[in-house]
Design an enzyme around this catalytic site. Structure first.
Site, mmCIF file in Angstrom:
data_model
loop_
_atom_site.group_PDB
_atom_site.id
_atom_site.type_symbol
_atom_site.label_atom_id
_atom_site.label_comp_id
_atom_site.label_asym_id
_atom_site.label_seq_id
_atom_site.Cartn_x
_atom_site.Cartn_y
_atom_site.Cartn_z
ATOM 1 N N ASN A 209 0.854 -1.182 0.000
ATOM 2 C CA ASN A 209 0.000 0.000 0.000
ATOM 3 C C ASN A 209 0.893 1.236 0.000
ATOM 4 O OD1 ASN A 209 0.799 0.482 2.712
ATOM 5 N ND2 ASN A 209 -0.927 -0.701 3.502
ATOM 6 N N GLU A 212 3.386 1.441 2.967
ATOM 7 C CA GLU A 212 4.425 0.421 2.860
ATOM 8 C C GLU A 212 5.418 0.746 1.755
ATOM 9 O OE1 GLU A 212 1.702 -3.402 4.336
ATOM 10 O OE2 GLU A 212 1.770 -2.812 2.223
ATOM 11 N N ASP A 281 -6.112 -7.914 1.035
ATOM 12 C CA ASP A 281 -6.257 -9.347 0.761
ATOM 13 C C ASP A 281 -7.010 -9.574 -0.541
ATOM 14 O OD1 ASP A 281 -5.086 -9.845 3.254
ATOM 15 O OD2 ASP A 281 -7.022 -9.853 4.270
#
Length: 504
Positions: A209, A212, A281
């Site tokens: 993301n 990150e 996910d």
């Protein structure tokens, strides 16, 4: 056919694709209730519990998403020897067995199963309580996980490493799986954790993301250019082949190869956001599954983008169903049709991007007053001769000069909208001159298309296109189709007529 139409047609290819998910599985518990007073003991709300639910979380949620999409998920993870571990086993069996999937859950008696418990009232999350041990796995458990994962790679079309930093994806396990996947030519997609992505060296894709990506690259990620630079640094420094960066409301960015690789920016699909938990996910599940099904990376990213938009519109760790994705892609296609009608500057900018991807541009033009099967056939033939078809549309004033009073029957806005709704048409641009000569000079199409009722020497711009090696194509006509004849029949109430000339 538009890209979204292509994706919708490809959804069926996702069915039964075997996908290995290795990572940190957990139990997600949701406690729902209501709050109507503050505690007298402290300034905190008192929640009256009304119901509780539990579902697979972490890598388990990736398995859930894969099962919902019709894949054949193969899971390898670790659970504790406790009640939560048995609940995870039961939930995994319930989720995976109907689609032919399976999960090998290694038991570690020395650590508890990870539990994330969320307390929700009035649609708002009040508190999350975690029970976990994120320490390193023992040697015996590590060896068992690596052995199970390497064996499962043999049955997989693609591998997902779902890293939640709970200890399952230790360096020995990651190295063993990457080596086994490389030996089989099986792509590996990583949903990463932590700042050091070099621990995934050799993986094909990483899906960080925005936060990150910033932490892993050490670079700002405020705009498209900055995100691409950060992705390229990750690729350069970590040995990972490519990056799909998720950027919340800014969509996604896909970057392949450090130098000269493709870059795609995908806009976020407009949705009311209820809960972003589990969206990562969904992204890694849909993206990896699409790659395993043979879709191109850009197509896989588009599918993942649509799936993510669906799950953030639901409460809790949700999944996206194929039917929901198809509806989302269809809605996106309708929205795209509204943006296909562009001005010349926007058109030339887009054409430049297409050409940098090696795509051939086709061009045709006309009034397209009352769209009929002859028009549709011509446009389909034109689209088949190129990679992207641009249609030049005569303005209302231009049609009036060419056709006389009472024409056009429909305004240029209406005619443009109808053309843009056709999958064969990539862009529509309105021109006000009597001929599209200046438009052709600016566009420089590789393919110029007109109806076979023209001779080559009658086609406006043919000499220009041929001068730089382009092709002029005369498309076959559909007998009995003519806007003028249709209008005449409507005006005099008669049927018949076989005029062919006006398929433009």
């Amino acid at each position: 056919m538009s890209e979204d139409s292509d994706l919708t047609a490809r959804l069926g290819r996702l069915k039964s694709v075997p996908v290995l998910v290795l990572g940190d599985v957990m139990l997600d518990r949701f406690v729902y209730g209501s709050v109507d007073r503050i505690s007298p003991e402290a300034p905190i709300p008192i929640m009256r519990i009304e119901r509780e639910t539990a579902m697979l979380g972490g890598a388990g949620n990736v398995l859930r998403n894969l099962a919902a999409l019709g894949a054949c998920p193969l899971g390898v993870a670790v659970v504790g020897e406790d009640a939560a571990g048995w609940q995870v086993r039961d939930l995994a069996a319930t989720c995976l067995e109907p689609v032919g999937g399976r999960a090998q859950l290694v038991t570690d008696a020395g650590r508890p199963t990870t539990i994330k418990e969320r307390f929700i009232a009035g649609g708002q999350q009040l508190l999350r309580a975690d029970r976990e041990d994120a320490g390193t796995l023992g040697n015996e458990v590590t060896a068992a996980v690596a052995e199970a994962a390497v064996a499962a790679v043999k049955d997989a079309a693609v591998v997902i490493l779902s890293d939640y930093g709970k200890g399952v994806l230790s360096p020995p396990v990651v190295e063993a799986v990457l080596a086994a996947a490389a030996k089989r030519g099986c792509p590996v997609v990583v949903d990463p954790k932590g700042r050091d992505f070099s621990r995934y060296r050799g993986a094909d894709w990483v899906t960080p993301n925005r936060r990150e990506l910033q932490e892993a690259s050490g670079l700002p990620v405020g705009d498209n250019g900055a995100v691409v630079a950060a992705c390229r640094r990750v690729i350069d420094e970590t040995g990972i082949a490519a990056v799909l960066a998720t950027r919340s409301e800014q969509g996604m960015t896909l970057v392949q190869a450090a130098e000269g690789g493709e870059v795609h920016h995908l806009k976020a699909q407009a949705r009311e956001v209820y809960d972003v938990s589990g969206a990562g996910d969904t992204v890694v599940a849909a993206f990896a599954l699409a790659l395993g099904a043979g879709l191109a990376p850009a197509e896989a990213a588009s599918l993942a983008n649509a799936a993510a938009a669906i799950v953030v519109g639901k409460l809790g760790t949700a999944v996206a169903q194929p039917g929901e994705i198809a509806q989302a892609l269809h809605a996106s296609e309708l929205l795209e049709a509204e943006t296909k009608v562009v001005d010349l500057d926007s058109l030339l900018e887009q054409v430049g991007r297409w050409r940098r991807r090696g795509l051939r541009i086709g061009f045709t033009n006309g009034c397209f007053d009352l769209l009929h099967p002859g028009h549709v056939s011509l446009l389909q033939q034109a689209e088949a001769a190129c990679d992207r078809l641009v249609v030049g549309l005569n303005s209302d004033a231009s049609v009036r000069r060419l056709k006389g009073d009472g024409r056009p029957v429909q305004s240029e806005a209406a005619r443009g909208a109808v053309l843009a709704s056709l999958a064969s048409v990539s862009r529509v641009v309105v021109f006000s001159e009597d001929t599209p000569l200046s438009l052709i000079e600016a566009l420089k199409p590789e393919v110029l298309v007109k109806g076979a009722d023209y001779r080559l020497d009658q086609v406006v711009g043919a000499d220009i296109v041929q001068s730089y090696g382009g092709r002029v194509m005369l498309a076959d006509l559909t007998p009995g189709q003519s806007t003028t004849a249709t209008i005449k029949r409507l005006s005099d109430g008669q049927s018949g007529g076989t005029a062919v000339r006006e398929q433009r």
